[in-house]
Enzyme design. Structure first.
Site, short mmCIF file in Angstrom:
data_model
loop_
_atom_site.label_atom_id
_atom_site.label_comp_id
_atom_site.label_asym_id
_atom_site.label_seq_id
_atom_site.Cartn_x
_atom_site.Cartn_y
_atom_site.Cartn_z
N TYR A 50 -10.09 -1.04 -0.46
CA TYR A 50 -8.85 -0.57 -1.09
C TYR A 50 -8.99 0.89 -1.50
O TYR A 50 -8.16 1.74 -1.18
CB TYR A 50 -8.54 -1.43 -2.31
CG TYR A 50 -7.21 -1.12 -2.97
CD1 TYR A 50 -6.08 -1.87 -2.66
CD2 TYR A 50 -7.09 -0.07 -3.88
CE1 TYR A 50 -4.85 -1.59 -3.26
CE2 TYR A 50 -5.87 0.22 -4.47
CZ TYR A 50 -4.76 -0.54 -4.17
OH TYR A 50 -3.55 -0.25 -4.76
N SER A 64 -1.11 -11.15 -7.93
CA SER A 64 -1.27 -10.35 -9.16
C SER A 64 -1.64 -11.17 -10.37
O SER A 64 -1.05 -11.01 -11.45
CB SER A 64 0.03 -9.60 -9.47
OG SER A 64 0.36 -8.79 -8.44
N SER A 65 -2.63 -12.03 -10.23
CA SER A 65 -3.08 -12.79 -11.39
C SER A 65 -3.64 -11.85 -12.46
O SER A 65 -3.45 -12.09 -13.66
CB SER A 65 -4.13 -13.82 -10.97
OG SER A 65 -5.14 -13.19 -10.22
N ASP A 77 2.56 1.98 -3.02
CA ASP A 77 2.72 2.39 -4.43
C ASP A 77 1.85 3.60 -4.78
O ASP A 77 2.33 4.56 -5.39
CB ASP A 77 2.50 1.22 -5.41
CG ASP A 77 1.16 0.52 -5.32
OD1 ASP A 77 0.38 0.82 -4.39
OD2 ASP A 77 0.88 -0.34 -6.20
N GLU A 123 -6.52 -2.03 -15.57
CA GLU A 123 -7.00 -2.62 -14.31
C GLU A 123 -8.04 -1.70 -13.66
O GLU A 123 -9.08 -2.14 -13.19
CB GLU A 123 -5.82 -2.84 -13.37
CG GLU A 123 -6.18 -3.28 -11.97
CD GLU A 123 -6.27 -4.80 -11.81
OE1 GLU A 123 -5.51 -5.51 -12.47
OE2 GLU A 123 -7.11 -5.25 -11.01
N ASP A 141 1.98 -4.10 -9.18
CA ASP A 141 1.81 -5.44 -9.77
C ASP A 141 2.24 -5.47 -11.24
O ASP A 141 2.94 -6.38 -11.68
CB ASP A 141 0.34 -5.88 -9.71
CG ASP A 141 -0.22 -5.79 -8.31
OD1 ASP A 141 0.59 -5.69 -7.36
OD2 ASP A 141 -1.45 -5.82 -8.15
N HIS A 192 0.83 -1.22 0.00
CA HIS A 192 0.00 0.00 0.00
C HIS A 192 0.87 1.27 0.00
O HIS A 192 0.44 2.32 0.46
CB HIS A 192 -0.97 0.01 1.18
CG HIS A 192 -2.08 -1.00 1.01
ND1 HIS A 192 -3.21 -0.77 0.28
CD2 HIS A 192 -2.19 -2.27 1.48
CE1 HIS A 192 -3.99 -1.84 0.31
NE2 HIS A 192 -3.39 -2.78 1.02
C1 GLA Z 1 -2.87 -4.55 -4.87
C2 GLA Z 1 -2.70 -3.43 -5.88
C3 GLA Z 1 -1.29 -2.84 -5.84
C4 GLA Z 1 -0.84 -2.49 -4.41
C5 GLA Z 1 -1.16 -3.66 -3.46
C6 GLA Z 1 -0.93 -3.29 -2.03
O1 GLA Z 1 -2.05 -5.64 -5.24
O2 GLA Z 1 -2.97 -3.88 -7.17
O3 GLA Z 1 -1.20 -1.71 -6.67
O4 GLA Z 1 -1.42 -1.31 -3.97
O5 GLA Z 1 -2.50 -4.12 -3.58
O6 GLA Z 1 0.41 -3.05 -1.81
#
Ligand code: GLA
Length: 425
Positions: free
Chosen positions: A249, A144-145, A49, A187, A199, A47
């Site tokens: 999120y 990160s699928s 990025d 995304e 990701d 969290h």
């Molecule tokens: C998900 C989001 C990323 C990042 C993470 C948490 O994977 O896609 O961009 O924010 O959560 O670190």
């Protein structure tokens, strides 16, 4: 099969399924080809990025793959081996027709449509294709699928454009980082999650035996060695996924923006001589000292969120220094601290994730562990001495089910290369 290309097993699976699934398709033209892109683990920097901060991911040996042929029209037809489902959309009219087409598609196919739309926006011309979609990145598990599928889609489109657009570092139409950025936008559109670039960048820039230190503001990056045969990177899946994850999120992201706004105003007000305060744009720009001077003015929730993010950014830089000195085993304490912050201050953990971390803490030889990804389910990442892997597996087998009602799954991952594509014949 083309011997000069090393296809990952998921790409081979998709290549083998293609003639079976699309056997009656008379519109297929071109050669049979495949493209793939890896999922990732994130050592630390969760969290951070979307707060313009730092992250330290590793692309792993699990990929999303597409295999198929071009068509003579504007249609894209897809078959998902995971969902055992077809999906179809048209390239005609993209990106304008994105919204209208998106709502008719199953969720997994929206990522493919999203990337196609974003590629068209960059000015490239796409051709229709049929493809089987396959992969071994656990779906929705924090590895990160969806980013892997997005990046694999961009690679598929590049392959099928037969050189009209290319992805690469020198002289190519798009750099890997440009691909990451357009996949991130895809995304946002496809899932509604206002994610950062972690990701997609990790997937685009994978490198065997290395972690990626990425500055999410400047998008500059460096590879740090991560090759320690005595250590295992173990991903443990809670097997829970929660709907709440998307809204929570986006809410966290908004809370961080609110905290920045308040802190910036406070610093400008109380430190009029501090000219740098004017350029504060993200939590990245605020120091621990500034936060402690003004945090009593913040609502408690924003104080906790800001305090987590600022500390996590510092942990990433500390971990990077340790990796640079080839001491990966010493980053363990930072992982435990990261989890505590995600649980108590950022409040994105859950019973199942906390249980896995507690169990890991009781096994000697587990150097550090934490939840990974957005939270509210998904996976933990565990840095474990190889000889302790079995003890951890036993502890989870014996206690996780009893404490949560769920069956966890364990997987050892290796730092692997980024995306690829190639013709099969
Ligand atoms: C998900 C989001 C990323 C990042 C993470 C948490 O994977 O896609 O961009 O924010 O959560 O670190």
């Amino acid at each position: 099969m083309n011997e000069s290309v090393t296809f990952p097993s998921s790409a081979r699976e998709a290549l083998e399924k293609f003639p079976v699934v699309f056997q009656d398709n008379v519109d297929s033209t071109g050669f049979l080809g495949a493209a793939w892109a890896p999922g990732r683990v994130n050592l630390i920097g969760e969290h951070t990025d979307y707060n313009d901060g730092f992250v330290l991911p590793i692309a792993v040996d699990r990929v999303a793959a597409l295999a198929g042929r071009t068509r003579s029209d504007d249609t894209v037809r897809l078959w998902s081996t995971h969902f055992q489902q077809y999906a179809q959309f048209s390239l005609a009219g993209l990106p304008e027709t994105f919204v209208q087409q998106c709502c008719t598609l199953p969720a997994w196919a929206r990522y493919v449509l999203g990337v196609a739309g974003e590629l068209v926006k960059t000015g490239v011309t796409l051709v229709g294709f049929d493809a089987v979609v396959s992969g071994d990145v656990p779906l929705g598990g924090g590895m990160s699928s969806s980013a892997a599928l997005e990046v694999a889609t961009a690679q598929t489109c590049a392959l099928f454009s037969e050189g009209h657009f290319t992805i690469g570092n020198q002289g190519a139409t798009l750099t890997p980082m440009q691909v990451a950025a357009l996949c991130q936008r895809a995304e946002h559109l496809a899932s509604g999650v206002q994610c950062g670039i972690l990701d997609q960048a990790a997937s685009c820039l994978g490198c065997p035996g290395a972690a990626l230190l990425l500055d999410c503001r400047s998008l500059s990056y460096r590879y740090l060695p991560f090759a320690a045969p005595e250590l295992a990177l173990l991903v443990i899946d809670t097997r829970v996924r929660r709907e709440l994850a998307t809204s929570a999120y986006n809410e966290r992201r908004k809370q961080c923006e609110d905290a920045v706004h308040l802190l910036r105003n406070l610093i400008m007000h109380y430190e009029p001589e501090n000219e740098a305060a004017q350029s504060i744009r993200a939590l990245r720009d605020i120091t621990q000292g500034q936060l402690s001077r003004y945090d009593s003015y913040l609502p408690a929730v924003l104080r906790r969120r800001a305090s987590y993010v600022i500390a996590e950014n510092e942990r990433v830089l500390q971990a990077a220094k340790l990796l640079e000195s080839s001491m990966p085993e010493t980053i363990g304490p930072l992982l435990w601290q990261s989890h505590a912050g995600l649980r108590d201050d950022y409040e994105v953990s859950c019973l199942e994730l906390d249980t896995l971390i507690e169990l890991a803490q009781q096994v000697s030889g587990v150097l550090g562990a934490r939840m990974m990804g957005g939270g509210f389910g998904g996976c933990t990442i565990n840095l474990v001495r190889v000889e302790a892997v079995e003890a951890l597996r036993e502890a989870i087998d014996q206690q996780y089910l009893a404490r949560t009602g769920q069956q966890a799954s364990l997987d050892i991952c290796y730092a692997a290369s980024g995306p690829g594509n190639g013709w099969a014949i």
